[in-house]
Design an enzyme around this catalytic site. Sequence first.
Site, PDB file in Angstrom:
ATOM      1  N   ASP A 226     -18.495 -25.823  20.667  1.00  0.00           N
ATOM      2  CA  ASP A 226     -17.633 -24.572  21.034  1.00  0.00           C
ATOM      3  C   ASP A 226     -17.348 -24.226  22.647  1.00  0.00           C
ATOM      4  O   ASP A 226     -17.463 -23.436  23.059  1.00  0.00           O
ATOM      5  CB  ASP A 226     -18.314 -23.430  20.382  1.00  0.00           C
ATOM      6  CG  ASP A 226     -18.489 -23.524  18.866  1.00  0.00           C
ATOM      7  OD1 ASP A 226     -17.558 -23.951  18.325  1.00  0.00           O
ATOM      8  OD2 ASP A 226     -19.330 -22.811  18.188  1.00  0.00           O
ATOM      9  N   GLU A 227     -17.347 -25.389  23.175  1.00  0.00           N
ATOM     10  CA  GLU A 227     -17.330 -25.368  24.751  1.00  0.00           C
ATOM     11  C   GLU A 227     -16.018 -25.975  25.230  1.00  0.00           C
ATOM     12  O   GLU A 227     -15.885 -25.852  26.464  1.00  0.00           O
ATOM     13  CB  GLU A 227     -18.409 -26.005  25.506  1.00  0.00           C
ATOM     14  CG  GLU A 227     -19.934 -25.444  25.183  1.00  0.00           C
ATOM     15  CD  GLU A 227     -19.963 -24.175  26.288  1.00  0.00           C
ATOM     16  OE1 GLU A 227     -19.170 -24.149  27.303  1.00  0.00           O
ATOM     17  OE2 GLU A 227     -21.245 -23.525  26.424  1.00  0.00           O
TER      18      GLU A 227
END
Length: 282
Positions: A226-227
């Site tokens: 999720d980066e």
Amino acid sequence: MQHAYILTLSCPDRTGIVHAVSGFLLERGGNIEEAAQYNDPDTGLFFMRVQFGCDQLTHEDLKLQLKLFADTFSMDWQLQAAREPMRTVICVSKEGHCLNDLLFRWKSGLLRLDIAAIVSNHRDFYQLAASYNVPFHHVPVTAATKAQAEARLYEVVEAERAELVVLARYMQILSDDLCRKLAGRAINIHHSFLPSFKGAKPYYQAHDRGVKLIGATAHYVTADLDEGPIIEQDVARVDHAHTVEDLTAVGRDTESQVLARAVKWHSEHRVLLNGHKTVIFK
């Protein structure tokens, strides 16, 4: 009708780039239909997207001449046929709202895609896939078979010559190796307004914190969970009376809309990577 192309590029910023690109296209009979550019003062990089028509040269001849031109500016660039639909594979688990939305928009002519296959670790949506005449691949995933399942998924992507992989609520964490193989061509929808509530069960995390806004984030997939570079986000207002189930229901529409916009912009070559960020020419 002229052949239509989209040129996207990035390079170290300097004076005269727009003039040079315009002149290059003019000398080859190119007619610019749409153009946008951005200078990033933080990185010193220049970004540009140009849609143009040209009949004097073939696609391959344009690429050869562009390479010589781009080398003088140290450009990273791509030249795409503007009207060519993007070959796409969609991955899904047991939440089908994003998949259903993408299929409907595609068949309605709202997305410039060629959806070649659907891959899922469950059988839930094989009938939905069949109703759109899209091949469905059931690839179960367990801790013991994760490597084999990823190999099968990548086999489908390669066999279908997919330029884009959409994780439409595909609730599996991809390995670092597969993330590298799909770098810049895999989009995930995360059901929170990143960077808040990363990882599992973001609606539970949001409910626990009593948030007044919930959101969704479409981003490129990277090895860091999720980066990845963010493409699109949106929010919906909620209040103290909403349960986790309420938040989940409200969030489905937001997720579907955010993912659809991100897929549309990517398929139209409007998204350029800028380190861990994106430049989007809407």
